[in-house]
Design a protein around this motif. Sequence first.
Motif, mmCIF file in Angstrom:
data_model
loop_
_atom_site.group_PDB
_atom_site.id
_atom_site.type_symbol
_atom_site.label_atom_id
_atom_site.label_comp_id
_atom_site.label_asym_id
_atom_site.label_seq_id
_atom_site.Cartn_x
_atom_site.Cartn_y
_atom_site.Cartn_z
ATOM 1 N N GLU A 54 3.936 62.280 28.371
ATOM 2 C CA GLU A 54 3.586 61.476 29.551
ATOM 3 C C GLU A 54 4.837 60.918 30.224
ATOM 4 N N ASP B 196 2.599 60.545 24.105
ATOM 5 C CA ASP B 196 3.262 59.496 24.873
ATOM 6 C C ASP B 196 4.610 59.963 25.416
ATOM 7 N N HIS C 153 6.743 63.729 32.021
ATOM 8 C CA HIS C 153 6.056 64.058 33.278
ATOM 9 C C HIS C 153 6.326 62.979 34.330
ATOM 10 N N ARG C 154 6.289 61.727 33.909
ATOM 11 C CA ARG C 154 6.530 60.622 34.848
ATOM 12 C C ARG C 154 7.916 60.741 35.462
#
Length: 221
Positions: A25, A22, A28-29
Amino acid sequence: MSLQEKLTALKAHAEGTLLPPDVVEILHRATDELIASGAQDRALKAGDKAPVFTLPDADGNQVSSTELLKQGPLVVTFYRGVWCPYCNLDLEAQEEARAELEARGASLVAISQQNAVNSRKSHRQNNLGFPILVDQGGETGAAFGVRWNLPDYLQAVHKKLGADLTAFNGEDSWTLPMPARYVIDQNGIIAYAEVNADYTKRPEPSDLFAVLDQLKTQGAA
Protein backbone atom coordinates in the motif's frame (compact mmCIF):
# COMPACT_ATOMS: atom_id res chain seq x y z
CA MET A 1 8.71 -12.91 -23.05
CA SER A 2 9.01 -9.13 -23.38
CA LEU A 3 10.70 -6.99 -20.76
CA GLN A 4 7.38 -5.54 -19.61
CA GLU A 5 5.85 -9.01 -19.32
CA LYS A 6 8.76 -10.02 -17.06
CA LEU A 7 8.31 -6.85 -14.99
CA THR A 8 4.57 -7.43 -14.65
CA ALA A 9 5.16 -11.02 -13.51
CA LEU A 10 7.74 -9.83 -11.00
CA LYS A 11 5.33 -7.23 -9.61
CA ALA A 12 2.53 -9.81 -9.25
CA HIS A 13 4.85 -12.19 -7.40
CA ALA A 14 6.31 -9.50 -5.14
CA GLU A 15 2.97 -7.95 -4.22
CA GLY A 16 1.13 -11.24 -3.96
CA THR A 17 3.73 -13.29 -2.11
CA LEU A 18 6.83 -11.45 -0.91
CA LEU A 19 5.65 -8.12 0.49
CA PRO A 20 3.23 -7.46 3.38
CA PRO A 21 0.00 -5.69 2.34
CA ASP A 22 0.87 -2.55 4.32
CA VAL A 23 4.19 -2.23 2.45
CA VAL A 24 2.46 -2.75 -0.91
CA GLU A 25 0.00 0.00 0.00
CA ILE A 26 2.83 2.41 0.84
CA LEU A 27 4.71 1.64 -2.38
CA HIS A 28 1.53 2.25 -4.38
CA ARG A 29 0.92 5.51 -2.50
CA ALA A 30 4.42 6.77 -3.26
CA THR A 31 4.12 5.91 -6.95
CA ASP A 32 0.68 7.50 -7.21
CA GLU A 33 1.92 10.67 -5.54
CA LEU A 34 4.94 10.90 -7.81
CA ILE A 35 2.74 10.47 -10.88
CA ALA A 36 0.28 13.07 -9.58
CA SER A 37 3.12 15.53 -8.99
CA GLY A 38 3.74 15.67 -12.74
CA ALA A 39 7.45 14.96 -12.23
CA GLN A 40 7.77 12.76 -15.30
CA ASP A 41 6.19 15.45 -17.47
CA ARG A 42 8.86 17.93 -16.38
CA ALA A 43 11.75 15.67 -17.41
CA LEU A 44 13.61 16.41 -20.64
CA LYS A 45 11.84 15.24 -23.79
CA ALA A 46 12.61 14.46 -27.41
CA GLY A 47 13.76 17.63 -29.12
CA ASP A 48 15.45 19.06 -26.01
CA LYS A 49 19.18 19.64 -25.78
CA ALA A 50 20.77 16.90 -23.69
CA PRO A 51 22.97 17.93 -20.77
CA VAL A 52 26.66 17.24 -21.25
CA PHE A 53 28.10 14.97 -18.56
CA THR A 54 31.35 13.36 -17.50
CA LEU A 55 30.94 10.68 -14.83
CA PRO A 56 33.16 7.94 -13.39
CA ASP A 57 32.41 4.35 -14.27
CA ALA A 58 32.45 1.62 -11.65
CA ASP A 59 36.27 1.42 -11.89
CA GLY A 60 36.80 5.17 -11.59
CA ASN A 61 37.45 5.88 -15.27
CA GLN A 62 35.92 9.15 -16.45
CA VAL A 63 33.33 8.70 -19.21
CA SER A 64 32.36 11.73 -21.28
CA SER A 65 29.10 12.02 -23.20
CA THR A 66 30.86 14.41 -25.60
CA GLU A 67 33.48 11.79 -26.47
CA LEU A 68 30.91 9.02 -26.86
CA LEU A 69 28.79 11.15 -29.18
CA LYS A 70 31.76 11.57 -31.51
CA GLN A 71 31.38 7.84 -32.24
CA GLY A 72 27.60 7.80 -32.79
CA PRO A 73 24.28 8.15 -30.95
CA LEU A 74 24.21 7.55 -27.20
CA VAL A 75 21.65 5.46 -25.31
CA VAL A 76 21.39 6.61 -21.68
CA THR A 77 19.44 4.69 -19.07
CA PHE A 78 18.79 5.98 -15.56
CA TYR A 79 18.05 3.30 -12.99
CA ARG A 80 17.61 3.10 -9.24
CA GLY A 81 20.24 0.60 -8.09
CA VAL A 82 21.38 -2.98 -7.65
CA TRP A 83 18.80 -3.42 -4.88
CA CYS A 84 15.93 -2.94 -7.40
CA PRO A 85 14.93 -6.19 -9.16
CA TYR A 86 12.98 -4.26 -11.79
CA CYS A 87 16.14 -2.33 -12.67
CA ASN A 88 18.13 -5.54 -12.95
CA LEU A 89 15.63 -6.98 -15.42
CA ASP A 90 15.87 -3.74 -17.38
CA LEU A 91 19.67 -3.92 -17.50
CA GLU A 92 19.56 -7.57 -18.55
CA ALA A 93 17.17 -6.71 -21.39
CA GLN A 94 19.48 -3.97 -22.61
CA GLU A 95 22.42 -6.34 -22.56
CA GLU A 96 20.41 -8.79 -24.66
CA ALA A 97 19.73 -6.01 -27.18
CA ARG A 98 23.21 -4.49 -27.01
CA ALA A 99 24.60 -6.15 -30.14
CA GLU A 100 21.72 -4.84 -32.25
CA LEU A 101 21.96 -1.38 -30.72
CA GLU A 102 25.71 -1.22 -31.31
CA ALA A 103 25.25 -2.50 -34.86
CA ARG A 104 23.19 0.65 -35.41
CA GLY A 105 26.11 2.78 -34.27
CA ALA A 106 25.02 3.44 -30.70
CA SER A 107 26.97 3.43 -27.46
CA LEU A 108 25.20 2.50 -24.21
CA VAL A 109 25.63 3.75 -20.66
CA ALA A 110 23.58 3.20 -17.52
CA ILE A 111 23.55 5.83 -14.77
CA SER A 112 22.64 5.44 -11.11
CA GLN A 113 23.35 7.26 -7.86
CA GLN A 114 24.77 4.18 -6.16
CA ASN A 115 28.43 4.11 -5.20
CA ALA A 116 31.19 2.43 -7.19
CA VAL A 117 31.12 -0.80 -5.17
CA ASN A 118 27.42 -1.33 -5.87
CA SER A 119 27.86 -0.27 -9.48
CA ARG A 120 30.49 -2.96 -9.90
CA LYS A 121 28.07 -5.42 -8.32
CA SER A 122 25.35 -4.35 -10.80
CA HIS A 123 27.76 -4.74 -13.69
CA ARG A 124 28.90 -8.20 -12.59
CA GLN A 125 25.48 -9.47 -11.55
CA ASN A 126 23.88 -8.54 -14.87
CA ASN A 127 26.88 -9.53 -17.05
CA LEU A 128 26.92 -6.15 -18.74
CA GLY A 129 29.07 -5.21 -21.70
CA PHE A 130 28.42 -1.49 -21.26
CA PRO A 131 29.47 0.83 -18.42
CA ILE A 132 27.55 1.80 -15.32
CA LEU A 133 28.27 5.41 -14.39
CA VAL A 134 28.20 6.81 -10.86
CA ASP A 135 26.07 9.95 -10.49
CA GLN A 136 26.69 10.67 -6.82
CA GLY A 137 23.96 12.90 -5.45
CA GLY A 138 22.09 12.69 -8.74
CA GLU A 139 23.31 15.93 -10.32
CA THR A 140 23.19 14.50 -13.84
CA GLY A 141 19.78 12.99 -13.13
CA ALA A 142 18.63 16.42 -11.97
CA ALA A 143 19.95 18.00 -15.18
CA PHE A 144 17.77 15.57 -17.16
CA GLY A 145 14.86 16.31 -14.83
CA VAL A 146 14.49 12.75 -13.54
CA ARG A 147 15.72 13.09 -9.92
CA TRP A 148 13.14 13.19 -7.13
CA ASN A 149 13.08 13.23 -3.32
CA LEU A 150 11.70 10.25 -1.41
CA PRO A 151 9.17 11.23 1.28
CA ASP A 152 9.90 10.25 4.86
CA TYR A 153 7.36 7.41 4.92
CA LEU A 154 8.98 5.82 1.84
CA GLN A 155 12.45 6.19 3.33
CA ALA A 156 11.23 4.14 6.31
CA VAL A 157 9.95 1.38 4.00
CA HIS A 158 13.22 1.32 2.08
CA LYS A 159 15.11 0.78 5.33
CA LYS A 160 12.65 -1.94 6.35
CA LEU A 161 13.19 -3.73 3.01
CA GLY A 162 16.97 -3.50 3.24
CA ALA A 163 17.33 -0.78 0.62
CA ASP A 164 18.78 2.00 2.76
CA LEU A 165 19.94 4.50 0.16
CA THR A 166 22.46 6.10 2.50
CA ALA A 167 24.33 2.79 2.44
CA PHE A 168 23.87 1.95 -1.23
CA ASN A 169 24.57 5.47 -2.52
CA GLY A 170 27.12 6.63 0.03
CA GLU A 171 25.29 9.90 0.70
CA ASP A 172 22.12 10.91 2.53
CA SER A 173 20.12 12.99 0.04
CA TRP A 174 17.45 10.26 -0.22
CA THR A 175 16.94 11.03 -3.88
CA LEU A 176 16.54 8.67 -6.83
CA PRO A 177 16.14 8.96 -10.58
CA MET A 178 12.86 7.97 -12.12
CA PRO A 179 13.57 5.10 -14.53
CA ALA A 180 14.35 6.75 -17.86
CA ARG A 181 15.73 5.89 -21.28
CA TYR A 182 17.14 8.47 -23.69
CA VAL A 183 18.66 8.38 -27.15
CA ILE A 184 20.88 11.36 -27.86
CA ASP A 185 21.90 12.12 -31.42
CA GLN A 186 25.38 13.27 -32.43
CA ASN A 187 24.29 16.90 -32.33
CA GLY A 188 23.45 16.48 -28.64
CA ILE A 189 19.70 16.58 -29.20
CA ILE A 190 17.41 14.05 -27.52
CA ALA A 191 15.87 11.91 -30.24
CA TYR A 192 13.93 9.60 -27.90
CA ALA A 193 12.82 9.92 -24.30
CA GLU A 194 10.83 7.59 -22.08
CA VAL A 195 10.49 8.52 -18.41
CA ASN A 196 8.08 6.78 -16.04
CA ALA A 197 7.27 7.64 -12.44
CA ASP A 198 6.10 4.03 -12.04
CA TYR A 199 9.29 2.04 -11.47
CA THR A 200 7.57 -1.21 -12.55
CA LYS A 201 7.20 0.03 -16.13
CA ARG A 202 10.12 0.26 -18.59
CA PRO A 203 10.35 0.66 -22.37
CA GLU A 204 11.45 -2.26 -24.51
CA PRO A 205 15.06 -1.91 -25.72
CA SER A 206 13.80 -2.95 -29.18
CA ASP A 207 11.81 0.32 -29.26
CA LEU A 208 15.13 2.03 -29.94
CA PHE A 209 15.90 0.16 -33.15
CA ALA A 210 13.65 2.30 -35.34
CA VAL A 211 14.92 5.49 -33.67
CA LEU A 212 18.54 4.58 -34.38
CA ASP A 213 17.72 3.45 -37.91
CA GLN A 214 16.14 6.84 -38.59
CA LEU A 215 19.16 8.67 -37.19
CA LYS A 216 21.41 6.60 -39.43
CA THR A 217 19.26 7.42 -42.47
CA GLN A 218 19.31 11.13 -41.61
CA GLY A 219 23.08 11.04 -41.20
CA ALA A 220 23.50 9.46 -44.62
CA ALA A 221 21.23 11.98 -46.33
